[in-house]
Scaffold this active site. Structure first.
Site, short mmCIF file in Angstrom:
data_model
loop_
_atom_site.label_atom_id
_atom_site.label_comp_id
_atom_site.label_asym_id
_atom_site.label_seq_id
_atom_site.Cartn_x
_atom_site.Cartn_y
_atom_site.Cartn_z
N ASP A 30 -1.31 10.40 -5.91
CA ASP A 30 -2.44 9.65 -5.68
C ASP A 30 -3.19 10.17 -7.03
OD1 ASP A 30 -3.65 8.12 -3.25
OD2 ASP A 30 -5.22 8.87 -4.95
N ARG A 153 1.80 -1.99 10.99
CA ARG A 153 0.63 -1.98 11.49
C ARG A 153 -0.28 -0.75 11.52
NH1 ARG A 153 2.49 -4.40 16.76
NH2 ARG A 153 4.10 -2.78 16.37
N LYS A 220 5.34 -11.94 2.57
CA LYS A 220 4.30 -11.01 2.99
C LYS A 220 3.01 -11.79 3.12
CE LYS A 220 1.80 -7.43 3.75
NZ LYS A 220 1.74 -6.53 4.53
N LEU A 266 -2.14 -14.04 20.36
CA LEU A 266 -2.83 -15.14 21.17
C LEU A 266 -3.88 -14.37 21.98
CD1 LEU A 266 0.02 -17.82 22.30
CD2 LEU A 266 -1.67 -17.77 20.37
N GLY A 273 -9.80 -8.63 11.79
CA GLY A 273 -10.34 -7.65 10.63
C GLY A 273 -9.55 -6.63 9.90
N CYS A 276 -6.12 -6.05 5.54
CA CYS A 276 -5.07 -6.83 5.52
C CYS A 276 -5.26 -8.29 5.73
CB CYS A 276 -3.74 -6.50 6.27
SG CYS A 276 -3.48 -4.69 5.87
#
Ligand code: UGA
Length: 474
Positions: A30, A153, A220, A266, A273, A276
């Site tokens: 990084d 996720r 994607k 659903l 939010g 992504c």
């Protein structure tokens, strides 16, 4: 294989830790030297369940190191690009970090390497990347470019990495896919015991999809945009249910039974939010427009989502009559449970709106308090949900943390000024709440009055006068 992962954010750090866990030697890089030092000292830059233990185990085993980008690309056989692609003001993805990494790779790699694009990027970025690599190469650059979008996720990133539904590979030559297959072999064959969930029985092998780089990049953006569309769709159905007195949970159940629709995504609420969906939908509209396609469907997905917070504020106003001067508790600040990420979180927008309206806001989140305070200092941040709810005239639930389902309702009832709950995620049990004297308002379902008010289930949204009656009934 000597693998380097550039970018130590949510995707990069998870990728680095998990690739080390399945046996690779990984260097994670990084630009932020302070972040690298934190990681070297075993400190986490963000909260993600199980990530700390996987990182720590692999650092101790010598399979994972933190280095500068220059040092990490030197001698690497495969380089995963996992840097951020935040939105520019016009909605386009900012690819400057990707371009910088490409330049570093071009100048410092030695020998043949695979350059794997994992960051979410617009279609045709791979082609640009290839050109950029060639342009800045010191000597003749021997590399192959691969698009390998990530579908994990936040909040369940480690599990998702080990048990993906599919692994998508976009390549220019078929043989390159074989090298990627080798990297992912333990995951493709599900030959390992899930390292973080001893009880995990997931054995389904992921689909292996090999395609061209443009299609892979589109997969994607199209996937995230489609999921966002499902959420906006059900949110509109929820509004309709509120208007006509139907129950969106039952509607979603009935819809989701159709395998062509499916039950996932659903759940109506205060809107999607995170880092992504909002940026990817926006970017996809822009990508389409630049290619001459007006993706107006997605513009509406965005518009519906942008109206969610205002819709909740209106519901609060309807119940409290005036918001100015009212004490309101907000439970949940992260954009979803099991993360401390507040980027594009509906809760932050809600805090802005409530404070702007003149409310006094007390907020609580099990993990995201410090990150929320940094972006919105004008709320009172509390150490427990009870403290946030003290003397509150309404509690607004924005994130469906498990902790909120375990609340001692009697204890809560004793500290609030008025027993009124807005459940922005339909996460609580209405019967339980009303039994303890709360008036419960959720999304797309009829409000439920507390038993002590005697109003029963299915009562239409109450007027301020009815609201006062709830307060009197304490
Ligand atoms: C999303 C995708 O689900 C991942 O597959 C993808 O890899 C990731 O974006 C990414 O591009 O990096 P994530 O943003 O971590 O993952 O979270 P989700 O679980 O998808 O939730 C996104 C938002 O939608 C949250 O605010 C959540 O509360 C909301 N949501 C989700 C709903 O409002 N209703 C639902 O039914 C589902």
């Amino acid at each position: 294989m000597k693998i380097s992962v550039i970018g130590a954010g949510y995707v990069g750090l998870t990728t680095a830790a998990c690739l080390a866990e399945i046996g690779h030697s990984v260097r994670c890089a990084d630009n932020d030297e302070a972040k690298l030092n934190m990681l070297r000292n075993g400190q986490m830059p963000f909260f993600e369940p199980h990530l700390e233990e996987v990182l720590s185990r692999n650092c101790k085993a010598g399979r994972l190191q933190f280095e500068s980008p220059v040092s990490a690309v030197t001698g690497a056989e495969a380089i995963f690009i996992c840097v951020g692609t935040p939105p520019l003001d016009n909605g386009e993805a900012d690819l400057s970090a990707v371009a910088n990494v490409a330049r570093t790779i071009a100048q410092y790699t030695t020998g043949y390497c695979l350059v794997i694009e994992k960051s979410t990027v617009p279609v045709q970025t791979g082609q640009q990347l290839k050109r950029h690599l060639q342009l800045y190469a010191r000597n003749e650059l021997r590399c192959d470019l691969v698009s390998n979008p990530e579908f994990l996720r936040e909040g369940s990133a480690i599990h998702d990495f080990f048990h993906p539904d599919r692994i998508v590979i976009g390549v220019e030559r078929e043989e390159v896919a074989t090298q990627l297959r080798e990297i992912y072999r333990p995951i493709l064959e599900q030959t390992f015991q899930c390292p973080v969930h001893a009880e995990c029985t997931h054995t389904q092998k992921p689909a292996w999809i090999v395609t061209d780089t443009n299609s892979s990049e589109l997969i994607k953006h199209a996937s995230n945009s489609f999921l966002a569309m499902k959420i906006s769709f059900i949110n509109m159905v929820a509004d309709l249910c509120e208007a006509v007195g139907a129950d969106v949970t039952k509607v979603a159940l009935g819809m989701g039974m159709d395998p062509r629709i499916g039950p996932a995504f659903l759940n109506p609420g205060i809107g999607f939010g995170g880092f992504c969906f909002p940026k990817d939908v926006q970017a996809f509209v822009r990508i389409a427009s630049q290619a001459g396609c007006d993706f107006s469907l997605l513009k509406e997905v965005e518009n519906i989502n942008k109206r969610r917070v205002a819709h909740v504020v209106e519901k609060v106003r309807k119940e409290l009559w005036v918001i100015r001067g009212r004490k309101i508790a907000v439970w949940g600040l992260a954009f979803k449970p099991n993360t401390d990420d507040v980027r594009f979180a509906p809760a932050i927008e809600l805090l802005h709106a409530l404070v702007h309206e003149g409310a006094t806001v007390s907020a609580y989140d099990p993990q995201a308090t410090e990150k929320a305070r940094a972006v919105f200092p004008d709320a009172r941040y509390c150490a427990s949900p009870y403290e946030a709810a003290r003397d509150a005239e309404a509690i607004l639930i924005v994130t469906e943390w498990e902790e909120f389902r375990q609340i001692d309702w009697q204890r809560l009832r004793a500290v609030v000024d008025r027993p009124l709950i807005f459940d922005g995620r339909n996460t609580l049990d209405a019967t339980e709440l009303t039994r303890h004297g709360f008036h419960y308002i959720s999304v797309g379902r009829p409000p439920v009055m507390s038993e002590s008010t005697g109003s029963g289930e299915g009562t239409p949204a109450s007027s301020p006068v009815e609201g006062e009656r709830v307060a009197d009934a304490r």
